[in-house]
Design a protein around this motif. Sequence first.
Motif, PDB file in Angstrom:
ATOM      1  N   GLN A 149       0.817  -1.217   0.000  1.00 27.31           N
ATOM      2  CA  GLN A 149       0.000   0.000   0.000  1.00 27.31           C
ATOM      3  C   GLN A 149       0.848   1.263   0.000  1.00 27.31           C
ATOM      4  OE1 GLN A 149      -0.052  -2.311   2.412  1.00 27.31           O
ATOM      5  NE2 GLN A 149      -0.473  -1.448   4.416  1.00 27.31           N
ATOM      6  N   ASN A 150       2.159   1.139   0.287  1.00 25.19           N
ATOM      7  CA  ASN A 150       3.061   2.287   0.243  1.00 25.19           C
ATOM      8  C   ASN A 150       3.771   2.421  -1.100  1.00 25.19           C
ATOM      9  OD1 ASN A 150       3.031   1.385   3.316  1.00 25.19           O
ATOM     10  ND2 ASN A 150       3.549   3.535   3.265  1.00 25.19           N
ATOM     11  N   LEU A 151       3.432   1.549  -2.043  1.00 30.03           N
ATOM     12  CA  LEU A 151       4.120   1.527  -3.332  1.00 30.03           C
ATOM     13  C   LEU A 151       3.415   2.418  -4.346  1.00 30.03           C
ATOM     14  CD1 LEU A 151       6.519  -0.057  -4.746  1.00 30.03           C
ATOM     15  CD2 LEU A 151       4.725  -1.487  -5.747  1.00 30.03           C
ATOM     16  N   THR A 152       4.172   3.255  -5.026  1.00 31.29           N
ATOM     17  CA  THR A 152       3.663   4.050  -6.145  1.00 31.29           C
ATOM     18  C   THR A 152       4.340   3.581  -7.423  1.00 31.29           C
ATOM     19  OG1 THR A 152       3.259   5.983  -4.751  1.00 31.29           O
ATOM     20  CG2 THR A 152       3.421   6.362  -7.119  1.00 31.29           C
ATOM     21  N   CYS A 196       8.495   1.308 -16.525  1.00 28.25           N
ATOM     22  CA  CYS A 196       7.798   1.669 -15.285  1.00 28.25           C
ATOM     23  C   CYS A 196       8.790   1.749 -14.131  1.00 28.25           C
ATOM     24  CB  CYS A 196       6.653   0.709 -14.964  1.00 28.25           C
ATOM     25  SG  CYS A 196       7.119  -1.030 -14.777  1.00 28.25           S
ATOM     26  N   GLU A 197       8.417   2.568 -13.164  1.00 23.77           N
ATOM     27  CA  GLU A 197       9.253   2.822 -11.978  1.00 23.77           C
ATOM     28  C   GLU A 197       8.419   2.563 -10.734  1.00 23.77           C
ATOM     29  OE1 GLU A 197      11.728   6.672 -11.048  1.00 23.77           O
ATOM     30  OE2 GLU A 197       9.709   6.896 -10.202  1.00 23.77           O
ATOM     31  N   PRO A 211      13.185   3.850  -1.554  1.00 18.41           N
ATOM     32  CA  PRO A 211      13.681   2.778  -2.432  1.00 18.41           C
ATOM     33  C   PRO A 211      12.974   2.813  -3.795  1.00 18.41           C
ATOM     34  CG  PRO A 211      13.211   1.949  -0.222  1.00 18.41           C
ATOM     35  CD  PRO A 211      12.679   3.334  -0.268  1.00 18.41           C
ATOM     36  N   VAL A 212      13.762   2.813  -4.865  1.00 16.46           N
ATOM     37  CA  VAL A 212      13.251   2.883  -6.239  1.00 16.46           C
ATOM     38  C   VAL A 212      13.813   1.717  -7.043  1.00 16.46           C
ATOM     39  CG1 VAL A 212      13.256   4.207  -8.396  1.00 16.46           C
ATOM     40  CG2 VAL A 212      12.971   5.386  -6.205  1.00 16.46           C
ATOM     41  N   VAL A 213      12.936   1.024  -7.780  1.00 16.86           N
ATOM     42  CA  VAL A 213      13.356  -0.043  -8.703  1.00 16.86           C
ATOM     43  C   VAL A 213      12.647   0.205 -10.031  1.00 16.86           C
ATOM     44  CG1 VAL A 213      13.479  -2.525  -9.140  1.00 16.86           C
ATOM     45  CG2 VAL A 213      13.604  -1.667  -6.784  1.00 16.86           C
TER      46      VAL A 213
END
Length: 542
Positions: A149-152, A196-197, A211-213
């Motif tokens: 739920q914290n992922l954008t 996509c990020e 954190p970014v992937v």
Amino acid sequence: MLSCYLFLIISLMISFRDVRVSTFDLSCTSPVFTPSALVVKYGDPANVTCVVCQKDCSGDSFGLEHAVGKVTQNGTTMIWTVDRLTEWDTFVVCYYNNDAGAQCFSILDITIYQPPESVSISFVNHTGMMFENQQYTLQCSVQNVAPVQNLTVTFYRGNTALGHLQSNSEEKKPVNETFSLNITPSREDNGAQYWCETKLELGPSGPQRPPVVISEKLPAIVHWWFTDPSCTEFPVFTPSALIVKYGDPANVTCVVCQKDCSGDSFGLEHAVGKVTQNGTTMIWTVDRLTEWDPFVMCYYNNDAGDPCTHILDITIYQPPESVSISFVNHTGMMFENQQYTLQCSVQNVAPVQSLTVTFYRGNTALGHLQSRSEKKKPVNETFTLNITPSREGDGAQYWCEAKLELGPAGSQRPPVVTSEKLPAIVHYGPELKEPPNPDVITITEGDTLHLNCSSVGNPSPSYTWTLPTNSPSYSGSVLTIKSVGFEHEGQYICTVSNPIGTVTKEFNIDVQVNSIPYIIAGMILGALVLVGLSVGCYCKHN
């Protein structure tokens, strides 16, 4: 007893992570955690300090409950440490008893996160070249991430952001999740790269660089029909758009052109079904439409040799197979003024972006929700709504309704499926029915005394009376003494209790002398004296 009480508190509160500090009594000064919230990467060490209280601790009745790790103590300061935090549902509770006997506690807000293991991008049910002005669905697949739920998720074409998406899931442990976005490429997009990020937005207590992937780059090859401005007319479909239930028959007529067709260079392209022709009129029919991405395009070449095209807008729908309602991580009774989450599960529906879900309590609508998904094929989707029940909601029934809003070209009666009814039992503490008493209740000796301590509560409350010395014991909501004497003077305390809470009501009784018997006795005595005097006088004269 204390450990049992804390276990109940933790069981009730563990589902409500947005509630950072809770106490049972207004007289409590809450224990203080430093830092006030923890955001920890799975497997990393962690520590926090709790100052239990400054001045109000009662003896040794304080401490820190924890599921993992260890605690060291320095006076009323507790230090919790863990070498590797590998429990997804851990808890830390700091507590003490104050001088009034109230149990005061704080629950530490802990977020454990795990960046995505991998992120990939693809098209849904499509490979190879694309056609201009047709719709396609990009899909970003994220593996093993928490909390989701914290992922954008952001979709890009080159350096241009196309859309930001988030999950509806409340799962705390790592999950795999897929996000989708519809695009309609143009000829300018030929050769562009889609990607996509993912970014874990963990708030001010989290890493200052979230954190970014990112995924790999997906090149796009866009083909188009050249439509020259010299085209004076375009093919016309009747109806102009099709909305068809999956598996039903369908048909549409296309008048290719009225006057600008060039020879035999016109027709109708289609993925399924068949076409019959009558001059420049094309009729497309299909007995059972079972393709979720059908394609129907009418075209011709004008006298200048330029192509003119029209692509039919087709929506294929499927009403929900079933709709059910439940509470998230909760069964049985509820407590007044606590937050709970309703969950409406919709099975096998398409297109989900046309679905509106409404939650109800009885006949009252509580909220309307829609999906962010752009998937065309049937999916299972869950919608959630937070509620905070009150005592007025005891016995109410919760349910949800799923409605496919297909627009003006759809059915005039949109497909609707409803869930079963979910009864709610709301428990709440006692509340006195009668207003507060005056400081002193004055009553005359010999009169009847009524002390009303009636209350409401769920479960039904019990009553305990503390009476003046030498008064008989009593239990019940209304205490009655038929003939009050001086022995009944004093303070009466009514204690009303149920498992949720306790309230008290005090009655201070002052019994006054009943002067009427004395007045009557005086009158009788006076009358007797007068009679005696009259008799004496009579005897004297005779």
